[in-house]
Design an enzyme around this catalytic site. Structure first.
Site, PDB file in Angstrom:
ATOM      1  N   SER A   1     -11.070 101.885 -32.593  1.00  0.00           N
ATOM      2  CA  SER A   1     -11.420 100.488 -32.541  1.00  0.00           C
ATOM      3  C   SER A   1     -12.724 100.237 -31.886  1.00  0.00           C
ATOM      4  O   SER A   1     -12.969 100.607 -30.798  1.00  0.00           O
ATOM      5  CB  SER A   1     -10.372  99.785 -31.926  1.00  0.00           C
TER       6      SER A   1
ATOM      7  N   MET B   1      -7.984  88.307 -35.340  1.00  0.00           N
ATOM      8  CA  MET B   1      -7.283  87.415 -34.026  1.00  0.00           C
ATOM      9  C   MET B   1      -7.732  86.124 -34.024  1.00  0.00           C
ATOM     10  O   MET B   1      -8.516  85.859 -32.958  1.00  0.00           O
ATOM     11  CB  MET B   1      -7.309  88.421 -32.918  1.00  0.00           C
TER      12      MET B   1
ATOM     13  N   GLY C   1      -8.919 102.659 -29.474  1.00  0.00           N
ATOM     14  CA  GLY C   1     -10.218 102.260 -28.835  1.00  0.00           C
ATOM     15  C   GLY C   1     -10.730 103.234 -27.795  1.00  0.00           C
ATOM     16  O   GLY C   1     -11.466 104.016 -27.892  1.00  0.00           O
TER      17      GLY C   1
ATOM     18  N   HIS D   1     -11.649 100.350 -37.193  1.00  0.00           N
ATOM     19  CA  HIS D   1     -10.988  99.230 -36.968  1.00  0.00           C
ATOM     20  C   HIS D   1     -11.861  98.124 -36.296  1.00  0.00           C
ATOM     21  O   HIS D   1     -12.316  98.544 -35.125  1.00  0.00           O
ATOM     22  CB  HIS D   1      -9.849  99.635 -35.996  1.00  0.00           C
TER      23      HIS D   1
ATOM     24  N   GLY E   1      -5.900  90.864 -27.780  1.00  0.00           N
ATOM     25  CA  GLY E   1      -6.912  90.128 -26.813  1.00  0.00           C
ATOM     26  C   GLY E   1      -7.879  91.093 -26.141  1.00  0.00           C
ATOM     27  O   GLY E   1      -9.016  90.879 -25.798  1.00  0.00           O
ATOM     28  N   PHE E   2      -7.345  92.317 -25.868  1.00  0.00           N
ATOM     29  CA  PHE E   2      -8.116  93.288 -24.732  1.00  0.00           C
ATOM     30  C   PHE E   2      -8.018  94.778 -25.247  1.00  0.00           C
ATOM     31  O   PHE E   2      -6.795  94.967 -25.732  1.00  0.00           O
ATOM     32  CB  PHE E   2      -7.687  93.002 -23.350  1.00  0.00           C
ATOM     33  N   GLY E   3      -8.961  95.413 -25.074  1.00  0.00           N
ATOM     34  CA  GLY E   3      -8.600  97.162 -25.103  1.00  0.00           C
ATOM     35  C   GLY E   3      -8.025  97.520 -23.816  1.00  0.00           C
ATOM     36  O   GLY E   3      -8.187  96.970 -22.864  1.00  0.00           O
ATOM     37  N   GLY E   4      -7.945  98.896 -23.911  1.00  0.00           N
ATOM     38  CA  GLY E   4      -7.480  99.491 -22.540  1.00  0.00           C
ATOM     39  C   GLY E   4      -6.278  98.989 -21.949  1.00  0.00           C
ATOM     40  O   GLY E   4      -6.039  99.361 -20.710  1.00  0.00           O
TER      41      GLY E   4
ATOM     42  N   MET F   1       1.577  95.692 -33.257  1.00  0.00           N
ATOM     43  CA  MET F   1       0.923  95.803 -32.084  1.00  0.00           C
ATOM     44  C   MET F   1       1.690  96.321 -30.859  1.00  0.00           C
ATOM     45  O   MET F   1       2.623  95.919 -30.438  1.00  0.00           O
ATOM     46  CB  MET F   1       0.288  94.120 -31.551  1.00  0.00           C
TER      47      MET F   1
ATOM     48  N   HIS G   1      -9.036  93.529 -38.269  1.00  0.00           N
ATOM     49  CA  HIS G   1      -7.865  92.908 -37.747  1.00  0.00           C
ATOM     50  C   HIS G   1      -8.242  91.337 -37.153  1.00  0.00           C
ATOM     51  O   HIS G   1      -9.119  91.306 -36.250  1.00  0.00           O
ATOM     52  CB  HIS G   1      -7.618  93.836 -36.516  1.00  0.00           C
TER      53      HIS G   1
ATOM     54  N   ASP H   1     -11.976  94.490 -34.400  1.00  0.00           N
ATOM     55  CA  ASP H   1     -11.379  93.552 -33.704  1.00  0.00           C
ATOM     56  C   ASP H   1     -11.881  92.036 -33.664  1.00  0.00           C
ATOM     57  O   ASP H   1     -12.951  92.230 -32.790  1.00  0.00           O
ATOM     58  CB  ASP H   1     -10.663  94.025 -32.655  1.00  0.00           C
TER      59      ASP H   1
ATOM     60  N   ASP I   1      -1.240  99.757 -33.059  1.00  0.00           N
ATOM     61  CA  ASP I   1      -2.647  99.327 -32.535  1.00  0.00           C
ATOM     62  C   ASP I   1      -2.241  98.925 -30.785  1.00  0.00           C
ATOM     63  O   ASP I   1      -1.593  97.797 -30.691  1.00  0.00           O
ATOM     64  CB  ASP I   1      -3.241  98.092 -33.214  1.00  0.00           C
ATOM     65  N   GLY I   2      -2.831  99.646 -30.301  1.00  0.00           N
ATOM     66  CA  GLY I   2      -2.860  99.238 -28.606  1.00  0.00           C
ATOM     67  C   GLY I   2      -2.380 100.502 -27.791  1.00  0.00           C
ATOM     68  O   GLY I   2      -1.038 100.946 -28.087  1.00  0.00           O
ATOM     69  N   GLY I   3      -3.201 100.664 -26.691  1.00  0.00           N
ATOM     70  CA  GLY I   3      -2.590 102.016 -25.894  1.00  0.00           C
ATOM     71  C   GLY I   3      -2.333 103.103 -26.694  1.00  0.00           C
ATOM     72  O   GLY I   3      -1.665 104.259 -26.151  1.00  0.00           O
TER      73      GLY I   3
ATOM     74  N   MET J   1     -12.093  88.385 -32.572  1.00  0.00           N
ATOM     75  CA  MET J   1     -11.282  87.638 -31.687  1.00  0.00           C
ATOM     76  C   MET J   1     -12.072  86.211 -31.514  1.00  0.00           C
ATOM     77  O   MET J   1     -13.238  86.206 -31.356  1.00  0.00           O
ATOM     78  CB  MET J   1     -11.038  88.231 -30.250  1.00  0.00           C
TER      79      MET J   1
HETATM   80  C1  DX5 Z   1      -6.431  94.694 -29.068  1.00  0.00           C
HETATM   81  C2  DX5 Z   1      -7.062  95.012 -30.321  1.00  0.00           C
HETATM   82  C3  DX5 Z   1      -6.942  96.670 -30.204  1.00  0.00           C
HETATM   83  C4  DX5 Z   1      -7.790  97.368 -29.247  1.00  0.00           C
HETATM   84  C5  DX5 Z   1      -7.150  98.916 -29.021  1.00  0.00           C
HETATM   85  O1  DX5 Z   1      -6.341  93.146 -29.273  1.00  0.00           O
HETATM   86  O2  DX5 Z   1      -6.468  94.846 -31.466  1.00  0.00           O
HETATM   87  O3  DX5 Z   1      -7.501  97.077 -31.405  1.00  0.00           O
HETATM   88  O4  DX5 Z   1      -8.902  97.396 -29.215  1.00  0.00           O
HETATM   89  O5  DX5 Z   1      -7.611  99.360 -27.610  1.00  0.00           O
HETATM   90  P1  DX5 Z   1      -7.181 100.381 -27.224  1.00  0.00           P
HETATM   91  O6  DX5 Z   1      -6.796 101.485 -27.735  1.00  0.00           O
HETATM   92  O7  DX5 Z   1      -7.926 100.520 -25.908  1.00  0.00           O
HETATM   93  O8  DX5 Z   1      -5.940 100.028 -26.399  1.00  0.00           O
HETATM   94 ZN    ZN Z   2      -6.743  95.596 -33.334  1.00  0.00          ZN
END
Ligand code: DX5
Ligand code: ZN
Length: 221
Positions: free
Chosen positions: A11, A71, A200, A36, A145-148, A140, A69, A38, A178-180, A40
């Site tokens: 991502s 959002m 990501g 990927h 909304g956020f990475g990490g 998801m 993706h 994202d 997708d996510g974590g 937003m």
């Molecule tokens: C969150 C995004 C993800 C995010 C993943 O809204 O859709 O794609 O960037 O980031 P990590 O891998 O850091 O959770």
């Molecule tokens: Zn995503």
């Protein structure tokens, strides 16, 4: 179990935004399968990232499929712009508009692969009546909304349920998470039936992109 070899889709959200072209080239050289992206809007999710202008600028820097993706809400008025920017896959959240079937038709008519995204609180039944229209289901494992963020393990049952549904359909549908996702959570996703993993922080936050991608694809050594 997943039928396909696992694909890894880093991502871009976790990349250095001052060096996007170089970051994309680096993950492609490191063996990433898809990019990927994202998108937003600060309305459907509480954050703003980038839109078609940035995607278009990156298109000429890589041959990787663009896994977009969305959002955003509404989705339909912007589909053509994302297709023209070079998106290969366009995925959206069914809650973003009243007519997800129509949105899937529009994505297909633009020549893109179509995907539905399920939030952690969204049920599998949202996908069921639309399965004949989708090429990708994206689960998801964090709230968008956020990475990490931390991986939400309750989503593993949903991945397993979707794997059964997809296998029963007999259709070629990728099951993406997708996510974590990191080298610890990735094997759990794969065991539940996922065949495509977005990551990501676990890729762009690592010192060696190739080692990070390989670790996610294969799980810990
Ligand atoms: C969150 C995004 C993800 C995010 C993943 O809204 O859709 O794609 O960037 O980031 P990590 O891998 O850091 O959770
Ligand atoms: Zn995503």
């Amino acid at each position: 179990m997943a039928q396909h070899p696992t694909l890894v889709a880093p991502s871009l959200l976790a990349a250095d935004f001052a060096r996007l072209g170089a970051e994309v080239a680096a993950i492609e050289a490191a063996g990433a399968d898809w990019l990927h992206l994202d998108v937003m809007d600060g309305h459907f999710v509480p954050n703003i990232s980038f839109g078609p202008v940035v995607i278009k600028a990156l298109r000429k820097h890589t041959r990787m499929p663009f896994d977009v993706h969305l959002m955003i809400a509404p989705v339909d008025p912007l589909l053509a712009a994302f297709a023209e920017a070079g998106s290969d896959h366009i995925m959206f959240h069914p809650e973003a508009g009243p007519h997800p079937h129509r949105t899937l038709q529009a994505i297909k008519a633009l020549g893109c692969r179509a995907g539905l995204v399920l939030n952690p609180g969204s049920p599998v039944v949202l996908v069921e009546p639309l399965l004949d229209m989708v090429d990708i289901v994206l689960v998801m494992s964090v709230n968008p909304g956020f990475g990490g963020q931390k991986f939400i393990a309750s989503q593993l049952d949903k991945i397993a349920a979707l794997r059964r549904l997809i296998d029963a359909s007999g259709r070629e549908i990728r099951l993406e998470v997708d996510g974590g996702v990191d080298p610890v959570t990735a094997p759990r996703c794969i065991a539940a039936g996922a065949d495509t993993l977005v990551a990501g922080t676990a890729v762009f936050g690592a010192p060696d992109y190739r080692a990070a991608i390989d670790a996610i694809r294969r799980g810990p050594a």
